[in-house]
Design a protein around this motif. Structure first.
Motif, PDB file in Angstrom:
ATOM      1  N   ARG A  87       0.855  -1.185   0.000  1.00 48.08           N
ATOM      2  CA  ARG A  87       0.000   0.000   0.000  1.00 48.08           C
ATOM      3  C   ARG A  87       0.891   1.235   0.000  1.00 48.08           C
ATOM      4  N   LEU A  88       0.558   2.186  -0.848  1.00 52.34           N
ATOM      5  CA  LEU A  88       1.292   3.440  -0.928  1.00 52.34           C
ATOM      6  C   LEU A  88       0.493   4.541  -0.252  1.00 52.34           C
ATOM      7  N   SER A  89       1.181   5.345   0.548  1.00 59.05           N
ATOM      8  CA  SER A  89       0.547   6.477   1.226  1.00 59.05           C
ATOM      9  C   SER A  89       1.086   7.769   0.623  1.00 59.05           C
ATOM     10  N   TRP A  90       0.165   8.600   0.129  1.00 60.76           N
ATOM     11  CA  TRP A  90       0.533   9.805  -0.615  1.00 60.76           C
ATOM     12  C   TRP A  90       0.094  11.070   0.110  1.00 60.76           C
ATOM     13  N   LEU A  91       0.832  12.162  -0.158  1.00 60.05           N
ATOM     14  CA  LEU A  91       0.408  13.475   0.313  1.00 60.05           C
ATOM     15  C   LEU A  91       1.127  14.552  -0.514  1.00 60.05           C
ATOM     16  N   PRO A  92       0.519  15.017  -1.614  1.00 58.01           N
ATOM     17  CA  PRO A  92      -0.730  14.534  -2.218  1.00 58.01           C
ATOM     18  C   PRO A  92      -0.458  13.411  -3.218  1.00 58.01           C
ATOM     19  N   LYS A  93      -1.524  12.763  -3.683  1.00 55.70           N
ATOM     20  CA  LYS A  93      -1.418  11.719  -4.704  1.00 55.70           C
ATOM     21  C   LYS A  93      -1.081  12.364  -6.034  1.00 55.70           C
ATOM     22  N   ILE A  94      -0.189  11.737  -6.784  1.00 51.17           N
ATOM     23  CA  ILE A  94       0.174  12.238  -8.106  1.00 51.17           C
ATOM     24  C   ILE A  94       0.179  11.069  -9.073  1.00 51.17           C
ATOM     25  N   ASN A  95      -0.278  11.318 -10.303  1.00 55.16           N
ATOM     26  CA  ASN A  95      -0.393  10.257 -11.295  1.00 55.16           C
ATOM     27  C   ASN A  95       0.644  10.363 -12.403  1.00 55.16           C
ATOM     28  N   GLN A  96       1.368  11.469 -12.454  1.00 51.96           N
ATOM     29  CA  GLN A  96       2.350  11.661 -13.515  1.00 51.96           C
ATOM     30  C   GLN A  96       3.697  11.093 -13.091  1.00 51.96           C
ATOM     31  N   GLY A  97       4.458  10.650 -14.083  1.00 48.03           N
ATOM     32  CA  GLY A  97       5.785  10.145 -13.792  1.00 48.03           C
ATOM     33  C   GLY A  97       6.210   9.112 -14.805  1.00 48.03           C
ATOM     34  N   PHE A  98       7.185   8.278 -14.408  1.00 43.07           N
ATOM     35  CA  PHE A  98       7.772   7.334 -15.359  1.00 43.07           C
ATOM     36  C   PHE A  98       8.491   6.233 -14.588  1.00 43.07           C
ATOM     37  N   PHE A  99       8.445   5.029 -15.136  1.00 45.56           N
ATOM     38  CA  PHE A  99       9.195   3.898 -14.593  1.00 45.56           C
ATOM     39  C   PHE A  99      10.210   3.459 -15.631  1.00 45.56           C
ATOM     40  N   LEU A 100      11.485   3.577 -15.297  1.00 49.17           N
ATOM     41  CA  LEU A 100      12.555   3.147 -16.192  1.00 49.17           C
ATOM     42  C   LEU A 100      13.085   1.801 -15.751  1.00 49.17           C
ATOM     43  N   ARG A 101      13.014   0.820 -16.646  1.00 44.23           N
ATOM     44  CA  ARG A 101      13.698  -0.457 -16.459  1.00 44.23           C
ATOM     45  C   ARG A 101      14.831  -0.511 -17.468  1.00 44.23           C
ATOM     46  N   ALA A 102      16.058  -0.423 -16.994  1.00 38.10           N
ATOM     47  CA  ALA A 102      17.197  -0.414 -17.910  1.00 38.10           C
ATOM     48  C   ALA A 102      17.209  -1.654 -18.789  1.00 38.10           C
ATOM     49  N   GLU A 103      16.830  -2.807 -18.212  1.00 42.41           N
ATOM     50  CA  GLU A 103      16.908  -4.069 -18.951  1.00 42.41           C
ATOM     51  C   GLU A 103      15.891  -4.164 -20.077  1.00 42.41           C
ATOM     52  N   SER A 104      14.835  -3.362 -20.020  1.00 45.93           N
ATOM     53  CA  SER A 104      13.808  -3.429 -21.070  1.00 45.93           C
ATOM     54  C   SER A 104      13.735  -2.132 -21.879  1.00 45.93           C
ATOM     55  N   PHE A 105      14.765  -1.312 -21.778  1.00 43.13           N
ATOM     56  CA  PHE A 105      14.730  -0.025 -22.468  1.00 43.13           C
ATOM     57  C   PHE A 105      14.650  -0.192 -23.982  1.00 43.13           C
ATOM     58  N   TYR A 106      15.310  -1.202 -24.533  1.00 45.92           N
ATOM     59  CA  TYR A 106      15.260  -1.437 -25.974  1.00 45.92           C
ATOM     60  C   TYR A 106      13.823  -1.662 -26.432  1.00 45.92           C
ATOM     61  N   SER A 107      13.071  -2.457 -25.665  1.00 43.45           N
ATOM     62  CA  SER A 107      11.672  -2.718 -26.011  1.00 43.45           C
ATOM     63  C   SER A 107      10.843  -1.448 -25.896  1.00 43.45           C
ATOM     64  N   PHE A 108      11.151  -0.618 -24.905  1.00 40.40           N
ATOM     65  CA  PHE A 108      10.441   0.650 -24.770  1.00 40.40           C
ATOM     66  C   PHE A 108      10.692   1.535 -25.984  1.00 40.40           C
TER      67      PHE A 108
END
Length: 239
Positions: A87-108
């Motif tokens: 469970r994540l606790s936010w203050l405030p909640k934000i929906n923008q951003g990015f997840f970088l996986r170096a190992e799958s960057f080629y597929s991205f």
């Protein structure tokens, strides 16, 4: 800061001996408090840092294969098996951003090229051209410099993978600009990135997960000892 706490929902776990709950750092996780705009996860391969980072991405609604909420492409072994148990606790909640996986960057990068066939304007968010038209390290920096400009939460799994030491220093400047109105959680092995001032470093090798000073990380200590005693290290390793 936006994300303040990460809590393992132990009541939902049916078999604590199954992966990923068999990982010592995950099994002993209670509530992890985030107190800085920049947080580093450190530990050996298999210590659980990437597993937890991927679960956070899942709870944020990001594609666990890499990307944001809008990047929908599939990748084998990209399922966040821990995602439903935190469970994540936010203050405030934000929906923008990015997840970088170096190992799958080629597929991205392939995914972005596919989107661009329908709307070439998508390249504007990645430096104006295909990420495949850069070297590996330059494509990472193009992503960081162009796509990461908006306020949000950025989850980066081993971003140093394609970066030379000089490029890692350049990335520190990007981190510094981003953290002014964004939050970053970074899993890394890089003693250069770990040196970012006033960051929180969490150590995953010896449960429970705990904060650790920069100078006490094995990444710093091994690198320093090797550079100061290179000949002795090489003699011990190779003789």
């Amino acid at each position: 800061m936006y994300l303040h706490e990460i809590t393992l929902l132990k009541d939902k776990i049916r078999n604590p001996k199954e992966y990923p709950f068999s990982i010592p750092s995950i099994r002993t996780l209670g509530t992890l408090k985030l107190r800085k705009n920049v947080t580093f996860f450190v530990g050996e391969n298999g210590s659980g840092k990437s597993t937890l980072l991927e679960a956070i991405a899942y709870q944020c609604g990001f594609n666990t294969a890499g990307g944001s909420r809008n990047n929908l492409f599939e990748l084998a072994a990209s399922e966040a098996r821990l995602g439903d148990y935190i469970r994540l606790s936010w203050l405030p909640k934000i929906n923008q951003g990015f997840f970088l996986r170096a190992e799958s960057f080629y597929s991205f990068a392939n995914h972005i090229d596919e989107i661009a066939k329908e709307d070439p304007r998508i390249y504007r968010a990645y430096g104006g051209k295909s990420l495949h038209e850069h070297s590996h390290g330059e494509s990472f920096l193009a992503l960081f410099q162009n796509r990461f400009g908006r306020k949000g939460i950025y989850l980066l799994d081993e971003p140093e993978a394609a970066l030379s030491p000089a490029r890692q220093l350049a990335f520190l400047s990007i981190i510094h600009e981003l953290q002014k109105d964004s939050q970053l959680i970074i899993a890394t092995h890089s003693p250069i990135l770990l040196g970012y001032p006033d960051a929180e470093i969490y150590h995953f090798d010896e449960p429970p997960i705990r904060p650790i000073p920069y100078e006490e990380t094995s990444h710093y200590q091994i690198t320093r000892r090797f550079l100061e005693n290179r000949k002795a290290y090489m003699k011990e390793l190779l003789d």
